[in-house]
Design a protein around this motif. Structure first.
Motif: not given
Length: 410
Positions: A51-52, A345-349, A368-371, A380-384
């Motif tokens: 995703p852009a 896409p999967s994830g982004y949450k 959720t809602g970053f897509l 948003g791509r959650p990490v830590g």
């Protein structure tokens, strides 16, 4: 899982084609012999979609979805590419940036739920994993582990090198670090590749060492890339989320939640999922897939393929003034950074992992809602991920440079 240059993607697809015949995208053909005395035949459809990236505007953040009674807002922004988090007992927040090679201290001095002070307190090339143990900060880069004193004002003393010879990073250089109930240091070391026979036995493992870095041993192996891990507060059992193999199709390999046991082997690169044979690479010599499967510990729980699990933390803060409801106690939260090797896409949450009797029972969406834009874009791509002393939850986004705070306000 990481972004690949187009020529690397082409090379990966050609490599798959070289061992391919015909089967379905989501199912590897059973024409996989036990040894290479017979030909392996499999056809796999690999897909790329990212995703852009769009800005994390106030309007977009306002449409993020959390359960009833919860609120999400920015804790800090303009942080570049923030990755992993550690929080001190006093509430000081530390965040690493692998790209910048920095550790940044964030303070919320007025208690409004937003950081109002920011200070770089360490500079270490490719620093990623971070934890606090016995009043000291521990940091891990690709091949090095450092320890630094925590000063009274939250700054760090000069980092001391404890380990200098962790394996090369290759495709997965994102080391993480924590200390178990046994007081021992645990380090994650991902594989150098998507799926291959590693020449270094310490790749694709979790390592355990003394607090000073001595006595290093392999704790668990056959783990492609376990980044997020934590100990269940009641049982003391270690749990970790492992990244599945790419290029096995949209629906394979699913991400794994494993109970990580000393001496256990988790199948990579030959066995995946509930005992499936990976068509490439084959076992070496006269070793059969069946022999490898017999010694493989299968996952306790699986999650949507290519979602890219990053951080994992058990929630124990119930009872504080702003803590989550009691039903969240001893459940876990995990960040899913998001896919690139998948049509949709999967994830982004951020997800909640329910545990019952110390065992995982299901995963539910939590943030959720970053897509956006019909899944064509993301902000948003959650990490830590970590908890604050007040019971709220923090997580980083390494695309737009934001740390988010989730609080409970019924």
């Amino acid at each position: 899982m990481k972004n690949l240059h187009p020529t690397t993607l082409l090379a990966g697809l050609l490599a798959i084609a070289a061992v391919s015949a015909c089967t379905k995208d989501h199912q590897i053909d059973a024409q996989i012999p036990e040894t290479n005395k017979e030909p392996t035949s499999a056809s796999i459809q690999g897909n790329v979609f990212e995703p852009a990236l769009v800005d994390a505007t106030d309007e977009r953040i306002a449409q993020l979805k959390v359960p009833a009674g919860f609120r999400i807002a920015k804790f800090a922004d303009q942080l570049g590419k923030p990755r992993m988090l550690a929080v001190s007992a006093s509430g000081n927040v530390y965040v690493t940036s692998r790209e910048a090679g920095t550790v940044t201290l964030l303070r919320d001095t007025n208690g409004d739920g937003k950081a109002d002070q920011k200070e770089v307190v360490a500079t270490i090339k490719a620093v990623h994993g971070i934890t606090i143990h016995d009043g000291k900060m521990y940091l891990v880069a690709v091949k090095e582990v450092y320890r630094a004193d925590l000063n009274g004002d939250g700054t760090l003393g000069t980092p001391q090198l404890l380990i200098s010879n962790l394996p090369d990073g290759g495709q997965h250089p994102n080391r993480t670090i924590d200390f178990g109930p046994d007081g021992m240091m645990y380090l994650t070391v991902g594989s150098t590749c998507n799926a291959c026979a590693e020449p270094n036995a310490e790749n694709a493992t979790i390592l355990r060492a003394n607090a000073d870095g001595s006595g290093r041993t392999i704790y668990a192996s056959g783990l492609r890339n376990t980044i997020g891990f934590d100990w269940h507060p009641q049982t003391g059992e270690l749990w970790g989320l492992d990244h599945g193999i790419d290029w096995l199709g949209d629906e394979q390999q699913k991400e794994e939640l494993n109970q990580l046991k000393p001496g256990a082997f988790y199948g990579w690169p030959y066995i995946y999922g509930d005992g499936n044979y990976n068509p490439h690479p084959r076992p070496m010599g006269d070793t059969t897939y069946a022999q490898i499967l017999a010694k493989t510990t299968l996952p306790a729980f699986s999650y949507e393929a290519h979602a890219a699990p990053m951080g994992l933390v058990f929630y124990t803060n119930t009872g504080t003034s702003g803590s989550f409801p009691g039903e969240y106690r001893n459940d876990a939260f995990a960040t899913m950074r998001g896919s690139w090797n998948r049509t949709q896409p999967s994830g982004y949450k951020v997800v909640r992992i329910h545990f019952d009797g110390g065992k995982p029972t299901r995963m539910d969406d939590f943030v959720t809602g970053f897509l956006v834009n019909n899944n064509r874009a993301q902000f948003g791509r959650p990490v830590g991920i970590a908890t604050l002393p007040d019971g709220s939850l923090l997580f980083t986004d390494d695309n737009n440079g934001v740390i988010y705070r989730v609080s409970y306000q019924p």
